[in-house]
Structure formats: structure tokens, C-alpha cells
Design an enzyme around this catalytic site. Structure first.
Site: not given
Ligand code: ADP
Length: 307
Positions: A28, A32, A86, A101, A167, A225, A229, A258
Site C-alpha cells: 500500500g 511502502n 488488490y 477489494w 487515483r 518526480k 527524468e 513510494d
Molecule cells: P510514481 O511511482 O509516483 O509514478 P515516478 O514514476 O515518477 O513515480 O518515479 C518515482 C521515482 O522513481 C523517480 O523520481 C525516479 O527517481 C525513480 N524512477 C522511476 N522510473 C525510473 C527509471 N526508468 N529510471 C530511473 N529511475 C526511475
């Protein structure tokens, strides 16, 4: 010792293994975050404020919290209710979807445990963390109790951190979510959204727009985040973009945000600066996404993060 309280729901997670069997674990978003915060900063007292049932499955869930050294003193027991559940499904193209659920889960009863005694404990914390999912789980007629609690925490000097974790299916519509989130933004010292949810809710696609947003809500520190990127941080009005190293073989992005949150919060509370905290958090999240499931094996995490 730093004392952190995290408020949310942990669910039973079912996912299919490669041989078609179902694997059961516990996860969750806020849970996490608690696990990764504790794993990375073992000397913190990391408390999970939630409700579970009195059934054997709830007992197993609490045992899992304890195995992670998450403090369970604030785990409440609700007679006649069970944990939410879930299941993760993966279609032929590898796309993941989630079935839940959780509408009648024990965790939804949590507001009845906001007693004077428990508020007293929460007020002794250094930090209180919650998410948009924590807010969605509270029944709408009990939301005022939550906002009163947050006001008391703030007045007691507890730092407040919030991740919107939007969500859509948990809210009647976007407006309802935004009203609740904006109350959270106004009361939080640290806000940690993903760029995608800011785009979905506010149409932002660039970091520059986010700066105005930050000052409108008086947010001291905002960390945005964006998957692989760079991470955008705005602290006291100053914007910085921090590059991270993209992971080449992503196995499962569950819990990326998380785990990032858990390590970032721990690092900042340890007095580490914003840029270095982002690097630590991104290293943790980068490891988490190279394993299946929300909670990765502790050894793999320890190997990445060091002692
Ligand atoms: P969420 O899980 O909230 O959708 P993100 O996908 O933005 O969050 O990812 C959260 C963090 O996880 C990013 O800021 C980065 O530090 C790391 N992360 C996610 N995807 C990648 C990736 N493909 N390569 C490297 N780090 C990643």
C-alpha cells in the site's frame, strides 16, 4: 531518535508468478514508504498509523510490519473487518492493471481511533506523512476529523509531508480530489507529487508553472518526480532540477514513487541537503524498479544503499 508517523492503508497484494500461481504479499503506498524509510534509516522510529481486523490474515499482516521493524503501536484493531485486497493482472502486451477489494476494509475505520490519547502520541512525532490515497480511504463524513487532527499536529510543531498519489477511481470526480488535495497542500511543509498527476489535475506540463502553484499554497518544499527524468525541487521559491540516472532494464515500477518518498524523507530529516537527498532517493527507487512487487527483497535494497 527521529519519530515518524505514517498514516494510510496496507492491503493484501496478489500477483501472478511466472508459473501461473498467485503470490501473496502486503503493500500500500504509505506502508511502502514506511518500509523503505525504515530500511534506509534504521535508527528512526517509523510508526504506521492504520487499522486492521482481528482475523488471522490481519495478524499475518501485522507480523509483516514487525518483520520490517515498522512500529505497530499505532496499528488499531477493528472487530468484524478484514484487510483490503488488490490483485495485479498483466495482459498479453505486458500492461499491468489493478483490481481492488477495499471498500469495506478495516483501514476505512481508522477515524474512530483518533482519540485524545492517540492524538497525543502523533503530536510527539517529528514528521507526519500521508497521501491522497489515505485521504480517499477516509469516509467523506469523517474528513473533518482528519483536518482537525492535522491542524493539531501542525500547531504542535510536527512537520507534515504529503504525496497526492491521485487515483481517479477513488474519487467521485476531479473536483472532489482537488478540494481535498488543496487542503493538504496548504497544511503541508513538504509535498511530493508526480508530474503526471499535476498534469491530470492542473494541466501542468512544465516545471515553471509549478513554481506559481507552490507559492499559491505556501508550500515550503515541493519535490516533483518524473520517472527517469530529472526531479524538480522548489524550496523557499528557488527551483532546482536534479538529474538522475535512468535505469535501463525496468522490471516493475510499482512503488517507485513510494520508495523515493521514504528515502527522501529520511534523508531530509537527517539534515541532508535537497540535491543529495534526491540522489539517495532516486538510487533507492532505481533499485526497487528492477525487482517485481512493491516491497523488494531487503538484501537487494541493503546492497544498493549500503549499511
Ligand atoms: P510514481 O511511482 O509516483 O509514478 P515516478 O514514476 O515518477 O513515480 O518515479 C518515482 C521515482 O522513481 C523517480 O523520481 C525516479 O527517481 C525513480 N524512477 C522511476 N522510473 C525510473 C527509471 N526508468 N529510471 C530511473 N529511475 C526511475
Amino acid at each position: 531518535m527521529k519519530n515518524v508517523y505514517l498514516f494510510g492503508e496496507c492491503m493484501v497484494e496478489l500477483s501472478r508468478t511466472s508459473d501461473g500461481l498467485l503470490k501473496q504479499s502486503y503493500a500500500g503506498d504509505v506502508y511502502n514508504t514506511a518500509v523503505y524509510l525504515k530500511r534506509a534509516f534504521n535508527d528512526f522510529n517509523v510508526n504506521f498509523f492504520t487499522a486492521v481486523g482481528e482475523d488471522p490474515l490481519s495478524d499475518e499482516m501485522v507480523a509483516a510490519f514487525e518483520k520490517e521493524n515498522v512500529n505497530t503501536d499505532m496499528v488499531q484493531r477493528v472487530r468484524g473487518k478484514a484487510p483490503g485486497l488488490y490483485m495485479i493482472s498483466v495482459d498479453n502486451s505486458g500492461e499491468r492493471s489493478f483490481s481492488y477489494w477495499r471498500n469495506d476494509s478495516a483501514a476505512r475505520q481508522i477515524m474512530q481511533f483518533v482519540s485524545a490519547e492517540n492524538v497525543g502520541y502523533l503530536c510527539m512525532g517529528d514528521l507526519f506523512f500521508f497521501s491522497g490515497i489515505s485521504l480517499a480511504v477516509i469516509t467523506p463524513n469523517e474528513r473533518d476529523i482528519f483536518w482537525q487532527l492535522l491542524r493539531k499536529l501542525k500547531d504542535s510543531g510536527v512537520r507534515i509531508a504529503f504525496d497526492p498519489n491521485y487515483r481517479a477511481r477513488m474519487w467521485a470526480d476531479k473536483t472532489e480530489a482537488k478540494i481535498q488535495f488543496e487542503r493538504a497542500f496548504r497544511m503541508s511543509d513538504l509535498v511530493m507529487p508526480g508530474i503526471e498527476e499535476l498534469e491530470q489535475l492542473y494541466g501542468f506540463t512544465e516545471f515553471s508553472k509549478i513554481q506559481d502553484f507552490c507559492s499559491a499554497f505556501g508550500i515550503e518544499e515541493l519535490v516533483v518526480k518524473n520517472g527517469p527524468e530529472s526531479v524538480c525541487c522548489i524550496r523557499d521559491g528557488e527551483l532546482s532540477e536534479i538529474d538522475i540516472t535512468p535505469v535501463e532494464t525496468v522490471v516493475d515500477t510499482t512503488s517507485a514513487g513510494d520508495s523515493f518518498n521514504g528515502v527522501y524523507l529520511g534523508a531530509r530529516m537527517s539534515g541532508i541537503g535537497v540535491a543529495e537527498s534526491v540522489q539517495l532517493a532516486a538510487a533507492a527507487a532505481g533499485e526497487v524498479i528492477q525487482h517485481r512487487g512493491a516491497i523488494i527483497p531487503s538484501q537487494a535494497f541493503a546492497d544498493k544503499m549500503g549499511p
